[in-house]
Design a protein around this motif. Structure first.
Motif, PDB file in Angstrom:
ATOM      1  N   LYS A 141      22.637   7.959  30.758  1.00 46.80           N
ATOM      2  CA  LYS A 141      21.831   8.995  30.143  1.00 46.80           C
ATOM      3  C   LYS A 141      20.571   9.209  30.956  1.00 46.80           C
ATOM      4  CE  LYS A 141      23.419   8.205  25.427  1.00 46.80           C
ATOM      5  NZ  LYS A 141      22.994   7.924  24.027  1.00 46.80           N
ATOM      6  N   SER A 142      19.972  10.371  30.771  1.00 47.73           N
ATOM      7  CA  SER A 142      18.709  10.672  31.421  1.00 47.73           C
ATOM      8  C   SER A 142      17.586  10.505  30.420  1.00 47.73           C
ATOM      9  CB  SER A 142      18.713  12.108  31.956  1.00 47.73           C
ATOM     10  OG  SER A 142      18.669  13.020  30.871  1.00 47.73           O
ATOM     11  N   ILE A 143      16.359  10.565  30.905  1.00 42.26           N
ATOM     12  CA  ILE A 143      15.211  10.399  30.026  1.00 42.26           C
ATOM     13  C   ILE A 143      15.166  11.468  28.940  1.00 42.26           C
ATOM     14  CG2 ILE A 143      13.690  11.740  31.510  1.00 42.26           C
ATOM     15  CD1 ILE A 143      11.471   9.727  30.751  1.00 42.26           C
ATOM     16  N   ASN A 144      15.641  12.664  29.257  1.00 38.87           N
ATOM     17  CA  ASN A 144      15.622  13.757  28.278  1.00 38.87           C
ATOM     18  C   ASN A 144      16.511  13.463  27.074  1.00 38.87           C
ATOM     19  OD1 ASN A 144      13.869  15.304  29.871  1.00 38.87           O
ATOM     20  ND2 ASN A 144      15.568  16.154  31.053  1.00 38.87           N
ATOM     21  N   ASP A 145      17.564  12.693  27.281  1.00 37.46           N
ATOM     22  CA  ASP A 145      18.467  12.369  26.178  1.00 37.46           C
ATOM     23  C   ASP A 145      17.793  11.481  25.137  1.00 37.46           C
ATOM     24  OD1 ASP A 145      20.754  13.737  27.195  1.00 37.46           O
ATOM     25  OD2 ASP A 145      21.020  12.118  28.637  1.00 37.46           O
ATOM     26  N   TYR A 146      16.774  10.746  25.552  1.00 40.16           N
ATOM     27  CA  TYR A 146      16.096   9.837  24.628  1.00 40.16           C
ATOM     28  C   TYR A 146      14.855  10.465  23.989  1.00 40.16           C
ATOM     29  CZ  TYR A 146      19.029   6.246  26.756  1.00 40.16           C
ATOM     30  OH  TYR A 146      20.098   5.505  27.199  1.00 40.16           O
ATOM     31  N   ASN A 147      14.389  11.561  24.531  1.00 43.64           N
ATOM     32  CA  ASN A 147      13.223  12.267  23.976  1.00 43.64           C
ATOM     33  C   ASN A 147      12.005  11.354  23.866  1.00 43.64           C
ATOM     34  OD1 ASN A 147      11.834  14.488  22.900  1.00 43.64           O
ATOM     35  ND2 ASN A 147      12.341  13.911  20.793  1.00 43.64           N
ATOM     36  N   LEU A 148      11.745  10.620  24.951  1.00 44.97           N
ATOM     37  CA  LEU A 148      10.616   9.696  24.972  1.00 44.97           C
ATOM     38  C   LEU A 148       9.473  10.258  25.818  1.00 44.97           C
ATOM     39  CD1 LEU A 148      12.603   6.403  25.618  1.00 44.97           C
ATOM     40  CD2 LEU A 148      11.492   7.032  23.464  1.00 44.97           C
ATOM     41  N   SER A 149       8.254  10.086  25.323  1.00 46.40           N
ATOM     42  CA  SER A 149       7.080  10.514  26.085  1.00 46.40           C
ATOM     43  C   SER A 149       6.722   9.436  27.111  1.00 46.40           C
ATOM     44  CB  SER A 149       5.898  10.735  25.149  1.00 46.40           C
ATOM     45  OG  SER A 149       5.475   9.495  24.580  1.00 46.40           O
ATOM     46  N   LYS A 150       5.840   9.781  28.041  1.00 45.41           N
ATOM     47  CA  LYS A 150       5.401   8.803  29.036  1.00 45.41           C
ATOM     48  C   LYS A 150       4.721   7.616  28.364  1.00 45.41           C
ATOM     49  CE  LYS A 150       4.834  11.714  33.135  1.00 45.41           C
ATOM     50  NZ  LYS A 150       3.876  12.199  34.168  1.00 45.41           N
ATOM     51  N   ARG A 151       3.933   7.887  27.341  1.00 40.01           N
ATOM     52  CA  ARG A 151       3.247   6.812  26.634  1.00 40.01           C
ATOM     53  C   ARG A 151       4.241   5.888  25.935  1.00 40.01           C
ATOM     54  NH1 ARG A 151      -1.365   4.711  27.360  1.00 40.01           N
ATOM     55  NH2 ARG A 151      -2.716   6.427  26.738  1.00 40.01           N
ATOM     56  N   GLU A 152       5.272   6.469  25.334  1.00 41.41           N
ATOM     57  CA  GLU A 152       6.286   5.666  24.660  1.00 41.41           C
ATOM     58  C   GLU A 152       7.040   4.786  25.649  1.00 41.41           C
ATOM     59  OE1 GLU A 152       7.218   8.608  20.855  1.00 41.41           O
ATOM     60  OE2 GLU A 152       8.307   8.871  22.734  1.00 41.41           O
ATOM     61  N   ILE A 153       7.364   5.335  26.801  1.00 40.95           N
ATOM     62  CA  ILE A 153       8.047   4.559  27.837  1.00 40.95           C
ATOM     63  C   ILE A 153       7.155   3.409  28.304  1.00 40.95           C
ATOM     64  CG2 ILE A 153       8.910   4.630  30.214  1.00 40.95           C
ATOM     65  CD1 ILE A 153       9.888   7.476  29.640  1.00 40.95           C
ATOM     66  N   GLU A 154       5.871   3.685  28.436  1.00 41.05           N
ATOM     67  CA  GLU A 154       4.918   2.657  28.852  1.00 41.05           C
ATOM     68  C   GLU A 154       4.870   1.518  27.828  1.00 41.05           C
ATOM     69  OE1 GLU A 154       0.459   2.828  30.881  1.00 41.05           O
ATOM     70  OE2 GLU A 154       1.065   4.337  29.408  1.00 41.05           O
ATOM     71  N   ILE A 155       4.868   1.866  26.558  1.00 40.23           N
ATOM     72  CA  ILE A 155       4.819   0.858  25.501  1.00 40.23           C
ATOM     73  C   ILE A 155       6.116   0.044  25.473  1.00 40.23           C
ATOM     74  CG2 ILE A 155       4.825   0.554  22.981  1.00 40.23           C
ATOM     75  CD1 ILE A 155       2.729   2.812  22.878  1.00 40.23           C
ATOM     76  N   ILE A 156       7.248   0.703  25.662  1.00 39.36           N
ATOM     77  CA  ILE A 156       8.534  -0.010  25.715  1.00 39.36           C
ATOM     78  C   ILE A 156       8.502  -1.063  26.816  1.00 39.36           C
ATOM     79  CG2 ILE A 156      10.994   0.200  26.266  1.00 39.36           C
ATOM     80  CD1 ILE A 156      10.887   3.001  24.980  1.00 39.36           C
ATOM     81  N   GLU A 157       7.971  -0.699  27.958  1.00 36.22           N
ATOM     82  CA  GLU A 157       7.923  -1.629  29.087  1.00 36.22           C
ATOM     83  C   GLU A 157       7.062  -2.848  28.752  1.00 36.22           C
ATOM     84  OE1 GLU A 157       7.466  -1.432  33.935  1.00 36.22           O
ATOM     85  OE2 GLU A 157       6.709   0.208  32.695  1.00 36.22           O
ATOM     86  N   LYS A 204      18.513  -2.256  30.005  1.00 32.55           N
ATOM     87  CA  LYS A 204      19.707  -1.437  30.243  1.00 32.55           C
ATOM     88  C   LYS A 204      19.372  -0.142  30.966  1.00 32.55           C
ATOM     89  CE  LYS A 204      22.264  -0.598  26.710  1.00 32.55           C
ATOM     90  NZ  LYS A 204      22.644  -0.348  25.298  1.00 32.55           N
ATOM     91  N   THR A 205      18.160   0.366  30.749  1.00 35.40           N
ATOM     92  CA  THR A 205      17.840   1.710  31.244  1.00 35.40           C
ATOM     93  C   THR A 205      16.705   1.747  32.260  1.00 35.40           C
ATOM     94  OG1 THR A 205      16.296   2.089  29.413  1.00 35.40           O
ATOM     95  CG2 THR A 205      18.588   2.746  29.067  1.00 35.40           C
ATOM     96  N   LYS A 206      16.193   0.571  32.656  1.00 36.35           N
ATOM     97  CA  LYS A 206      14.976   0.566  33.468  1.00 36.35           C
ATOM     98  C   LYS A 206      15.135   1.264  34.813  1.00 36.35           C
ATOM     99  CE  LYS A 206      15.464  -3.995  35.621  1.00 36.35           C
ATOM    100  NZ  LYS A 206      14.763  -5.269  35.899  1.00 36.35           N
ATOM    101  N   ASP A 207      16.331   1.224  35.399  1.00 34.90           N
ATOM    102  CA  ASP A 207      16.518   1.865  36.702  1.00 34.90           C
ATOM    103  C   ASP A 207      16.391   3.386  36.604  1.00 34.90           C
ATOM    104  OD1 ASP A 207      16.885  -0.539  37.938  1.00 34.90           O
ATOM    105  OD2 ASP A 207      19.081  -0.471  37.819  1.00 34.90           O
ATOM    106  N   ASP A 208      16.683   3.932  35.421  1.00 35.60           N
ATOM    107  CA  ASP A 208      16.626   5.372  35.242  1.00 35.60           C
ATOM    108  C   ASP A 208      15.303   5.835  34.639  1.00 35.60           C
ATOM    109  OD1 ASP A 208      19.326   5.785  36.106  1.00 35.60           O
ATOM    110  OD2 ASP A 208      19.961   4.957  34.192  1.00 35.60           O
ATOM    111  N   LEU A 209      14.773   5.078  33.673  1.00 34.46           N
ATOM    112  CA  LEU A 209      13.615   5.513  32.941  1.00 34.46           C
ATOM    113  C   LEU A 209      12.311   4.880  33.403  1.00 34.46           C
ATOM    114  CD1 LEU A 209      15.933   6.425  31.037  1.00 34.46           C
ATOM    115  CD2 LEU A 209      14.470   5.816  29.130  1.00 34.46           C
ATOM    116  N   PHE A 210      12.399   3.692  34.011  1.00 34.60           N
ATOM    117  CA  PHE A 210      11.189   2.934  34.243  1.00 34.60           C
ATOM    118  C   PHE A 210      10.901   2.695  35.726  1.00 34.60           C
ATOM    119  CE2 PHE A 210      13.022   1.857  30.185  1.00 34.60           C
ATOM    120  CZ  PHE A 210      11.953   1.996  29.333  1.00 34.60           C
TER     121      PHE A 210
END
Length: 211
Positions: A141-157, A204-210
């Motif tokens: 999947k791409s980042i658009n499929d998850y509908n996550l903002s940059k801030r949300e991705i940062e917090i996940i990390e 699972k998704t860090k190579d694509d999203l992070f």
């Protein structure tokens, strides 16, 4: 830090004890060779980290960990595994394992135990590479499929790296309440239950999203 070692192979247990006690910061508080004894000794000794084999006769490491985590959600459990443990991996993540190390990778044992003690999650490259297959994920999947903002991705990390809400709030200059709200929204978006599942999502998704 105090460690409890559990493995049904007594030779492995003694080898792990020798390796760990070669580090001045580590004290092996106890050892045992079964899941039942692991549960009993954990609550008796209250170790900082439980180094736990998965495949054991009678009660498995997964079963023992589940019983421990039912009473102590903060238990820091680091599993010992082999390449053939696929059927247990997803379940172990679901119950809240802090990580995996491979029995044959002796050099990683001390750094992994210390990382878990410090609140980080430790998953070997071999385990991470299995996660998409084991969880049934077939299509990337791409980042658009998850509908996550940059801030949300940062917090996940930050969550995946073991940071607490307070530590995340200090890093991002947000209040703890705001961080909690972000995490609740993220979990709802991704249909996940808790921070451990969120860490699995990250790996699972860090190579694509992070990247």
């Amino acid at each position: 830090m105090r460690i409890l070692i559990v493995d049904d192979d007594k030779l492995v247990t003694e080898s792990l004890k020798t390796i760990l006690e070669s580090d001045a910061d580590i004290d092996v508080a106890g050892t045992c060779n079964s899941g039942c004894d692991a549960v009993e000794l954990y609550f008796k000794l209250k170790p900082d980290v439980l180094l736990l084999d998965i495949r054991m006769n009678g009660m498995t490491g997964i079963d023992a960990a589940e019983k421990i985590l039912e009473k102590d959600r903060d238990a820091k459990i680091l599993f010992l595994t082999t390449f053939s443990d696929d059927e247990y991996i997803v379940r172990a993540f679901q119950i809240g394992a802090k990580g995996y190390i491979l029995k044959q990778d002796f050099e990683s044992i001390i750094p992994s135990v210390k990382a878990v003690f410090m609140g980080q999650r430790v998953f070997g490259d071999e385990i991470i590479s299995k996660l998409p297959v084991l969880s049934g994920e077939k299509n990337k999947k791409s980042i658009n499929d998850y509908n996550l903002s940059k801030r949300e991705i940062e917090i996940i990390e930050h969550v995946a790296n073991g940071l607490s809400n307070r530590e995340i709030s200090n890093r991002l200059f947000l209040s703890e309440g705001t961080v909690r709200n972000y995490i609740s929204i993220i979990l709802e978006k991704l249909k996940l239950r808790d921070r451990t599942q969120l860490a699995v999502f990250y790996y699972k998704t860090k190579d694509d999203l992070f990247s």
